[in-house]
Design a protein around this motif. Structure first.
Motif, mmCIF file in Angstrom:
data_model
loop_
_atom_site.group_PDB
_atom_site.id
_atom_site.type_symbol
_atom_site.label_atom_id
_atom_site.label_comp_id
_atom_site.label_asym_id
_atom_site.label_seq_id
_atom_site.Cartn_x
_atom_site.Cartn_y
_atom_site.Cartn_z
ATOM 1 N N GLN A 84 0.833 -1.204 0.000
ATOM 2 C CA GLN A 84 0.000 0.000 0.000
ATOM 3 C C GLN A 84 0.868 1.254 0.000
ATOM 4 O O GLN A 84 0.592 2.213 -0.734
ATOM 5 C CB GLN A 84 -0.941 0.024 1.220
ATOM 6 N N ASP A 85 1.921 1.233 0.820
ATOM 7 C CA ASP A 85 2.841 2.374 0.834
ATOM 8 C C ASP A 85 3.603 2.470 -0.491
ATOM 9 O O ASP A 85 3.922 3.569 -0.939
ATOM 10 C CB ASP A 85 3.826 2.259 1.998
ATOM 11 N N LEU A 90 4.524 5.616 -5.458
ATOM 12 C CA LEU A 90 4.389 5.803 -6.914
ATOM 13 C C LEU A 90 3.497 6.998 -7.226
ATOM 14 O O LEU A 90 3.835 7.841 -8.070
ATOM 15 C CB LEU A 90 3.787 4.561 -7.569
ATOM 16 N N ARG A 91 2.350 7.067 -6.564
ATOM 17 C CA ARG A 91 1.405 8.151 -6.823
ATOM 18 C C ARG A 91 2.020 9.499 -6.465
ATOM 19 O O ARG A 91 1.911 10.477 -7.223
ATOM 20 C CB ARG A 91 0.121 7.921 -6.024
ATOM 21 N N THR A 92 2.707 9.567 -5.334
ATOM 22 C CA THR A 92 3.322 10.824 -4.893
ATOM 23 C C THR A 92 4.401 11.279 -5.872
ATOM 24 O O THR A 92 4.449 12.460 -6.252
ATOM 25 C CB THR A 92 3.911 10.657 -3.483
ATOM 26 N N VAL A 93 5.269 10.362 -6.287
ATOM 27 C CA VAL A 93 6.333 10.709 -7.243
ATOM 28 C C VAL A 93 5.709 11.172 -8.556
ATOM 29 O O VAL A 93 6.147 12.159 -9.160
ATOM 30 C CB VAL A 93 7.297 9.525 -7.464
ATOM 31 N N PRO A 120 15.158 14.759 -10.841
ATOM 32 C CA PRO A 120 13.875 15.105 -10.196
ATOM 33 C C PRO A 120 13.092 13.874 -9.730
ATOM 34 O O PRO A 120 12.461 13.909 -8.676
ATOM 35 C CB PRO A 120 13.109 15.844 -11.301
ATOM 36 N N VAL A 121 13.137 12.796 -10.497
ATOM 37 C CA VAL A 121 12.434 11.571 -10.113
ATOM 38 C C VAL A 121 13.092 10.964 -8.880
ATOM 39 O O VAL A 121 12.413 10.554 -7.935
ATOM 40 C CB VAL A 121 12.379 10.552 -11.276
ATOM 41 N N ALA A 127 12.035 11.574 -1.236
ATOM 42 C CA ALA A 127 11.109 12.321 -0.371
ATOM 43 C C ALA A 127 9.860 11.494 -0.061
ATOM 44 O O ALA A 127 9.396 11.457 1.087
ATOM 45 C CB ALA A 127 10.724 13.643 -1.034
ATOM 46 N N ALA A 128 9.327 10.814 -1.067
ATOM 47 C CA ALA A 128 8.114 10.016 -0.866
ATOM 48 C C ALA A 128 8.391 8.815 0.040
ATOM 49 O O ALA A 128 7.578 8.479 0.905
ATOM 50 C CB ALA A 128 7.551 9.557 -2.213
#
Length: 137
Positions: A84-85, A90-93, A120-121, A127-128
């Protein structure tokens, strides 16, 4: 009759579908499928092209889903996080880099195979991962 007394209906609901029908509107990312009567079966060539288009879309969706699942697996193993995390990462990035989630997933899978991630990725990924490990601040 007992079902009717209990408020359970066997006939279609107000939207014309019975409660047990699975439709593409219930499955995000899949095209809405028209019933044959509404799809224009009086035009076989048009129906054939519509079905070919739908088939291509479904094949792309399956391939994209497989890559996303692989990327989640990479994040679970390398990031030591839950699936789930992994999806949250993935969604946050994807959101922070303004890149399609499926493209981010492809980059992460390739990164696991030794390809470097773009700056940037990579920064958004770190960060995520930090955010899901430490929780909301």
């Amino acid at each position: 009759m007992a079902a009717v007394r209990q408020g359970i209906r066997a006939e279609p609901s107000s939207n014309g579908r019975s409660g047990s029908d699975m439709t593409s509107s219930m499955l995000p990312g899949l095209p809405e499928r028209q019933p044959p009567s509404a799809a224009g079966t009086d035009n076989p060539a048009g129906e054939l092209e519509r079905l070919r288009t739908e088939n291509r879309q479904l094949l792309r969706a399956i391939a994209s889903h497989a890559v996303v699942d692989q990327a989640i697996g990479v994040l679970v193993v390398l990031g030591q996080i839950t699936p789930q995390d992994g999806f949250t990462v993935l969604r946050t990035v994807s959101q922070h880099t303004n890149t399609k989630l499926s493209q981010i997933a492809e980059h992460i899978v390739k990164h696991a195979q030794g390809v470097e991630l773009a700056g940037p990725v990579l920064a958004a990924l770190h960060a995520a991962l930090h955010a899901v490990r430490t929780g909301p601040e």
